[in-house]
Design an enzyme around this catalytic site. Sequence first.
Site, PDB file in Angstrom:
ATOM      1  N   MET A  24       0.868  -1.186   0.000  1.00 14.26           N
ATOM      2  CA  MET A  24       0.000   0.000   0.000  1.00 14.26           C
ATOM      3  C   MET A  24       0.898   1.228   0.000  1.00 14.26           C
ATOM      4  O   MET A  24       1.649   1.470   0.961  1.00 14.26           O
ATOM      5  CB  MET A  24      -0.923  -0.003   1.227  1.00 14.26           C
ATOM      6  CG  MET A  24      -2.033  -1.049   1.139  1.00 14.26           C
ATOM      7  SD  MET A  24      -3.198  -0.963   2.515  1.00 14.26           S
ATOM      8  CE  MET A  24      -2.306  -1.828   3.803  1.00 14.26           C
ATOM      9  N   ALA A  25       0.813   1.978  -1.095  1.00 16.77           N
ATOM     10  CA  ALA A  25       1.639   3.169  -1.255  1.00 16.77           C
ATOM     11  C   ALA A  25       1.380   4.115  -0.091  1.00 16.77           C
ATOM     12  O   ALA A  25       0.229   4.351   0.295  1.00 16.77           O
ATOM     13  CB  ALA A  25       1.307   3.842  -2.584  1.00 16.77           C
ATOM     14  N   CYS A 108      -3.056  -1.103 -10.310  1.00 17.77           N
ATOM     15  CA  CYS A 108      -3.342   0.269  -9.891  1.00 17.77           C
ATOM     16  C   CYS A 108      -4.454   0.889 -10.741  1.00 17.77           C
ATOM     17  O   CYS A 108      -4.368   0.886 -11.969  1.00 17.77           O
ATOM     18  CB  CYS A 108      -2.075   1.117 -10.001  1.00 17.77           C
ATOM     19  SG  CYS A 108      -2.334   2.795  -9.436  1.00 17.77           S
ATOM     20  N   ARG A 236      -6.448  -3.194   3.524  1.00 17.36           N
ATOM     21  CA  ARG A 236      -7.101  -2.209   4.381  1.00 17.36           C
ATOM     22  C   ARG A 236      -7.472  -2.750   5.760  1.00 17.36           C
ATOM     23  O   ARG A 236      -7.537  -1.991   6.731  1.00 17.36           O
ATOM     24  CB  ARG A 236      -8.345  -1.665   3.662  1.00 17.36           C
ATOM     25  CG  ARG A 236      -7.992  -0.859   2.404  1.00 17.36           C
ATOM     26  CD  ARG A 236      -9.220  -0.656   1.526  1.00 17.36           C
ATOM     27  NE  ARG A 236      -9.731  -1.938   1.070  1.00 17.36           N
ATOM     28  CZ  ARG A 236     -10.926  -2.130   0.547  1.00 17.36           C
ATOM     29  NH1 ARG A 236     -11.738  -1.112   0.403  1.00 17.36           N
ATOM     30  NH2 ARG A 236     -11.298  -3.340   0.166  1.00 17.36           N
TER      31      ARG A 236
HETATM   32  C1  LIG Z   1      -3.818   3.344   0.535  1.00 17.95           C
HETATM   33  C2  LIG Z   1      -3.682   2.202  -0.428  1.00 17.95           C
HETATM   34  C3  LIG Z   1      -2.560   2.115  -1.223  1.00 17.95           C
HETATM   35  C4  LIG Z   1      -2.413   1.048  -2.102  1.00 17.95           C
HETATM   36  N1  LIG Z   1      -1.269   0.936  -2.843  1.00 17.95           N
HETATM   37  C5  LIG Z   1      -1.071  -0.165  -3.616  1.00 17.95           C
HETATM   38  C6  LIG Z   1       0.147  -0.383  -4.318  1.00 17.95           C
HETATM   39  O1  LIG Z   1       1.064   0.427  -4.241  1.00 17.95           O
HETATM   40  N2  LIG Z   1       0.263  -1.501  -5.073  1.00 17.95           N
HETATM   41  C7  LIG Z   1      -0.752  -2.416  -5.172  1.00 17.95           C
HETATM   42  O2  LIG Z   1      -0.603  -3.436  -5.873  1.00 17.95           O
HETATM   43  N3  LIG Z   1      -1.916  -2.236  -4.534  1.00 17.95           N
HETATM   44  C8  LIG Z   1      -2.087  -1.163  -3.746  1.00 17.95           C
HETATM   45  N4  LIG Z   1      -3.257  -1.022  -3.060  1.00 17.95           N
HETATM   46  C9  LIG Z   1      -4.277  -2.057  -3.172  1.00 17.95           C
HETATM   47  C10 LIG Z   1      -4.100  -3.100  -2.078  1.00 17.95           C
HETATM   48  O3  LIG Z   1      -2.838  -3.719  -2.194  1.00 17.95           O
HETATM   49  C11 LIG Z   1      -5.206  -4.161  -2.152  1.00 17.95           C
HETATM   50  O4  LIG Z   1      -5.130  -4.819  -3.387  1.00 17.95           O
HETATM   51  C12 LIG Z   1      -6.604  -3.568  -2.007  1.00 17.95           C
HETATM   52  O5  LIG Z   1      -6.650  -2.634  -0.970  1.00 17.95           O
HETATM   53  C13 LIG Z   1      -7.650  -4.665  -1.780  1.00 17.95           C
HETATM   54  O6  LIG Z   1      -7.339  -5.420  -0.658  1.00 17.95           O
HETATM   55  P1  LIG Z   1      -8.054  -5.164   0.769  1.00 17.95           P
HETATM   56  O7  LIG Z   1      -9.531  -5.320   0.568  1.00 17.95           O
HETATM   57  O8  LIG Z   1      -7.451  -6.196   1.678  1.00 17.95           O
HETATM   58  O9  LIG Z   1      -7.724  -3.759   1.159  1.00 17.95           O
HETATM   59  C14 LIG Z   1      -3.430   0.060  -2.206  1.00 17.95           C
HETATM   60  C15 LIG Z   1      -4.572   0.173  -1.405  1.00 17.95           C
HETATM   61  C16 LIG Z   1      -4.701   1.212  -0.514  1.00 17.95           C
HETATM   62  C17 LIG Z   1      -5.934   1.271   0.346  1.00 17.95           C
END
Ligand SMILES: Cc1cc2nc3c(=O)[nH]c(=O)nc-3n(C[C@H](O)[C@H](O)[C@H](O)COP(=O)(O)O)c2cc1C
Length: 379
Positions: A24-25, A108, A236
Amino acid sequence: MTALPDSLTLGSLRVDTPVVLAPMAGITNAAYRRLCAEQGAGLYVCEMITSRGLVERDETTRKMLVFDDLETTRSVQLYGTDPVYIGKAVEILCADFGVAHVDLNFGCPVPKVTRKGGGGALPWKRGLLGEILEHAVAAATPYDVPVTMKTRKGLDDDHLTYLDAGRIAQETGVAAIALHGRTVVQAYSGEADWDAIAALVDHVDIPVLGNGDIWEAADALRMVEQTGAAGVVVGRGCLGRPWLFRDLAAAFHGEDVATLPTLGEVKAMMRRHAELLSEHMGEERGCKEFRKHITWYLKGFPAGGELRHQLALVDSLASLDVLLDGLDGDAPFPERELGTPRGRQGAPRKKVVLPDGWLDDTDGRGSHLREDADETTGG
Ligand SMILES: Cc1cc2nc3c(=O)[nH]c(=O)nc-3n(C[C@H](O)[C@H](O)[C@H](O)COP(=O)(O)O)c2cc1C
């Protein structure tokens, strides 16, 4: 019912729990990874960095490539659209930074990224995707470092790409594919489609990691049982809750643990998070970085508006201590928050912003896409 995996194998890398911290960036920096890793075994992926930034020795990129002393398995997510840059970047990560795992970002949804054909837009170009993966795997193989890819279902429901991406990943020697069960146009809205994860598991022989909407350890077990995924990627759900990794590790080893910290324990974790950020970035920047985590830590806990406001302006560890003193340490964990979404959600986008004519051709080999060195938007 599928037997639960208790570990994860990515090429030569074995992870003691089939759990991956989602890149997560702006979040998964060295301090946060350390905080989560202290809770339980798993693979903790660095926030995304750009291949071009790395190859061109961009200063910001270099600063993001920081690892904690205790971080024995270095794992980094790379972004890129150019096979040659990606190959060179993987080589640098392996040779100069000693990484043990490289993940590639093809998910992304941010318009400024998809507009250039990057992130979630790229898998539409099957040929280009294959070239990128080939270059990455070729660069990593001499170091015995596994390469994985992370993607979404597709651009939208009419332009799905994940099954092709899985096949291409398998053919090019990628060690595993992580699928976020949403399309690019959905961004973070709606519910993740776990059936798509199951379909990908059926479609490929390489390990599939399921991603999307794991809020509690029980969700992770349910996802694995429903889909047959080899492991889970958690984003998240762990915001303001590094304890989730303790519960996840326990769950995959057959124990039912639900950590429900009191506000006192949350305060201690907040202090530790801010401290680690300060160690890695210096106190002023570390405290500023910490601000974005405050709402997540305090979600559902009693804390007055004024105190929350002051916390959101915190600029030193000393002022953080004074403010945290104002919170009632005995307040119990707000159980109504369990299982509920946290972090980004929002609405679907109207459409996916793509380069002109992007949909006309599904190959894309040899296309020269503009790749910025300073892309940091991520997922
Ligand atoms: C703040 C934020 C930054 C993220 N940055 C990236 C990233 O840099 N690379 C990536 O592949 N996914 C990124 N994601 C997506 C997450 O890795 C993940 O795929 C997405 O949040 C869904 O999973 P979750 O429901 O567990 O949050 C980001 C998500 C969030 C909320």
